[in-house]
Design a protein around this motif. Structure first.
Motif, PDB file in Angstrom:
ATOM      1  N   SER A  84       0.828  -1.097  -0.152  1.00  0.00           N
ATOM      2  CA  SER A  84       0.026  -0.130   0.094  1.00  0.00           C
ATOM      3  C   SER A  84       0.904   1.317   0.067  1.00  0.00           C
ATOM      4  CB  SER A  84      -0.947  -0.098   1.078  1.00  0.00           C
ATOM      5  OG  SER A  84      -0.146  -0.677   2.450  1.00  0.00           O
ATOM      6  N   VAL A  85       2.120   1.049  -0.173  1.00  0.00           N
ATOM      7  CA  VAL A  85       3.128   2.244  -0.568  1.00  0.00           C
ATOM      8  C   VAL A  85       3.973   1.650  -1.450  1.00  0.00           C
ATOM      9  CG1 VAL A  85       2.920   3.198   1.815  1.00  0.00           C
ATOM     10  CG2 VAL A  85       4.878   1.465   1.347  1.00  0.00           C
ATOM     11  N   ASN A  86       4.794   2.448  -2.388  1.00  0.00           N
ATOM     12  CA  ASN A  86       5.950   2.103  -2.930  1.00  0.00           C
ATOM     13  C   ASN A  86       7.075   1.420  -2.103  1.00  0.00           C
ATOM     14  OD1 ASN A  86       5.114   2.498  -5.776  1.00  0.00           O
ATOM     15  ND2 ASN A  86       4.645   4.395  -5.017  1.00  0.00           N
ATOM     16  N   PRO A  87       7.725   0.292  -2.412  1.00  0.00           N
ATOM     17  CA  PRO A  87       8.595  -0.111  -1.567  1.00  0.00           C
ATOM     18  C   PRO A  87       9.858   0.550  -1.094  1.00  0.00           C
ATOM     19  CG  PRO A  87       8.398  -1.829  -3.288  1.00  0.00           C
ATOM     20  CD  PRO A  87       7.509  -0.612  -3.420  1.00  0.00           C
ATOM     21  N   GLY A  88      10.555   0.727  -0.229  1.00  0.00           N
ATOM     22  CA  GLY A  88      11.630   1.125  -0.067  1.00  0.00           C
ATOM     23  C   GLY A  88      11.993   2.235   1.234  1.00  0.00           C
ATOM     24  N   PHE A  89      10.798   2.561   1.907  1.00  0.00           N
ATOM     25  CA  PHE A  89      10.871   3.175   3.009  1.00  0.00           C
ATOM     26  C   PHE A  89       9.824   3.115   3.949  1.00  0.00           C
ATOM     27  CE2 PHE A  89      13.016   5.353  -0.788  1.00  0.00           C
ATOM     28  CZ  PHE A  89      14.261   5.335  -0.440  1.00  0.00           C
ATOM     29  N   ALA A  90      10.002   3.401   5.171  1.00  0.00           N
ATOM     30  CA  ALA A  90       8.979   3.388   6.238  1.00  0.00           C
ATOM     31  C   ALA A  90       8.452   4.802   6.256  1.00  0.00           C
ATOM     32  CB  ALA A  90       9.539   2.960   7.590  1.00  0.00           C
ATOM     33  N   GLY A  91       7.005   4.683   6.863  1.00  0.00           N
ATOM     34  CA  GLY A  91       6.610   6.288   6.998  1.00  0.00           C
ATOM     35  C   GLY A  91       5.947   6.893   5.766  1.00  0.00           C
ATOM     36  N   GLN A  92       5.766   6.193   4.882  1.00  0.00           N
ATOM     37  CA  GLN A  92       5.072   6.707   3.711  1.00  0.00           C
ATOM     38  C   GLN A  92       3.476   6.634   3.881  1.00  0.00           C
ATOM     39  OE1 GLN A  92       6.861   5.762  -0.386  1.00  0.00           O
ATOM     40  NE2 GLN A  92       7.474   3.715   0.975  1.00  0.00           N
ATOM     41  N   SER A  93       2.776   7.316   2.944  1.00  0.00           N
ATOM     42  CA  SER A  93       1.484   7.476   3.291  1.00  0.00           C
ATOM     43  C   SER A  93       0.692   6.338   2.546  1.00  0.00           C
ATOM     44  CB  SER A  93       0.632   8.693   2.614  1.00  0.00           C
ATOM     45  OG  SER A  93       1.148   9.747   3.288  1.00  0.00           O
TER      46      SER A  93
END
Ligand code: DX5
Ligand code: ZN
Length: 226
Positions: A139-148
């Motif tokens: 439910s986010v583009n993979p790569g980082f925590a803390g995205q909407s």
């Protein structure tokens, strides 16, 4: 009856105190530990490998849910299985032979999951869903925590839920519908209603002062949504 599982992602934990963090979040009610592996190649970030999984394993009394955001997949999948993973999910774009990778994960005694990016169609489940243990909707583009949270994931979860229910009715095998990215106390009810039954949450749990309170609030929101 559907059972719901909370899988805190240690990507948002304090890496200087990783063993303590993992024990704390398990004491707080985590059902699994979500372990994000990024290679600065398939995704633009670099995290942790099998060495850390092996080191954490003796401190972890719940299954380790490894999310591979790496290419190629097969050699690392094998290493994580040997390092103590219970579940290994990978992205179809990252494997040259998706069916072979699923087989390899099973041969090593782990459950296998396919992780589906926001712009990747569910068609990638065709011909392999009968072999999968987990469908992981990003439910986010993979790569980082803390995205909407990307709202379209709710439609995708509902469609994936239909496919899974039809397959489970046919084969009787359990298939989990996992969601990963931007999951919070205030949207987890809607996500559960869309059909998810395993919820990864990084920043929402590790960024909160009280892990037990946050996990309990997530469970209460899921129960209200039922
Ligand atoms: C993103 C990772 C997620 C991430 C989730 O690529 O796969 O597991 O840690 O973090 P939050 O919950 O903060 O979106
Ligand atoms: Zn993840």
């Amino acid at each position: 009856m559907r059972t719901y599982q909370i899988a805190p992602s240690i990507l948002s934990a304090d890496f200087a105190r990783l063993g303590d963090e993992v024990r704390a979040v398990i004491d707080a009610g985590a059902d699994l530990i979500h372990f994000d592996v990024m290679d600065n190649h398939y995704v633009p970030n670099l995290t942790i490998g099998p060495l850390v999984c092996r080191a954490l394993k003796p401190h972890v009394s719940v299954p380790i849910d490894v999310h591979l955001m790496v290419t190629p997949v097969d050699a690392l999948a094998t290493e994580f299985a040997e390092a103590g993973a219970a579940v290994i999910s990978f992205h179809p774009e990252a494997s040259a032979h998706v069916d072979r990778t699923i087989g390899l994960i099973h041969e090593h005694g782990c459950k296998a999951g396919l992780a589906i990016n926001p712009a990747t169609p569910l068609d990638c489940l065709d011909h392999v869903l009968d072999k999968l243990d987990v469908v992981l909707i990003m439910s986010v583009n993979p790569g980082f925590a803390g995205q909407s949270f990307i709202d379209e994931a709710l439609n995708k979860l509902a469609l994936a839920r239909k496919r899974i229910d039809a397959m489970v009715a046919r084969t009787g095998r359990e298939i989990r519908l996992e969601v990963d990215g931007g999951v919070k106390v205030d949207n987890i009810g809607a996500i559960a209603r869309a059909g998810a039954d395993r919820f990864v949450a990084g920043s929402a749990i590790f960024g909160s002062g009280d892990y037990a309170k946050t996990i309990a609030a997530m469970r209460a929101a899921i129960a209200r949504a039922e």
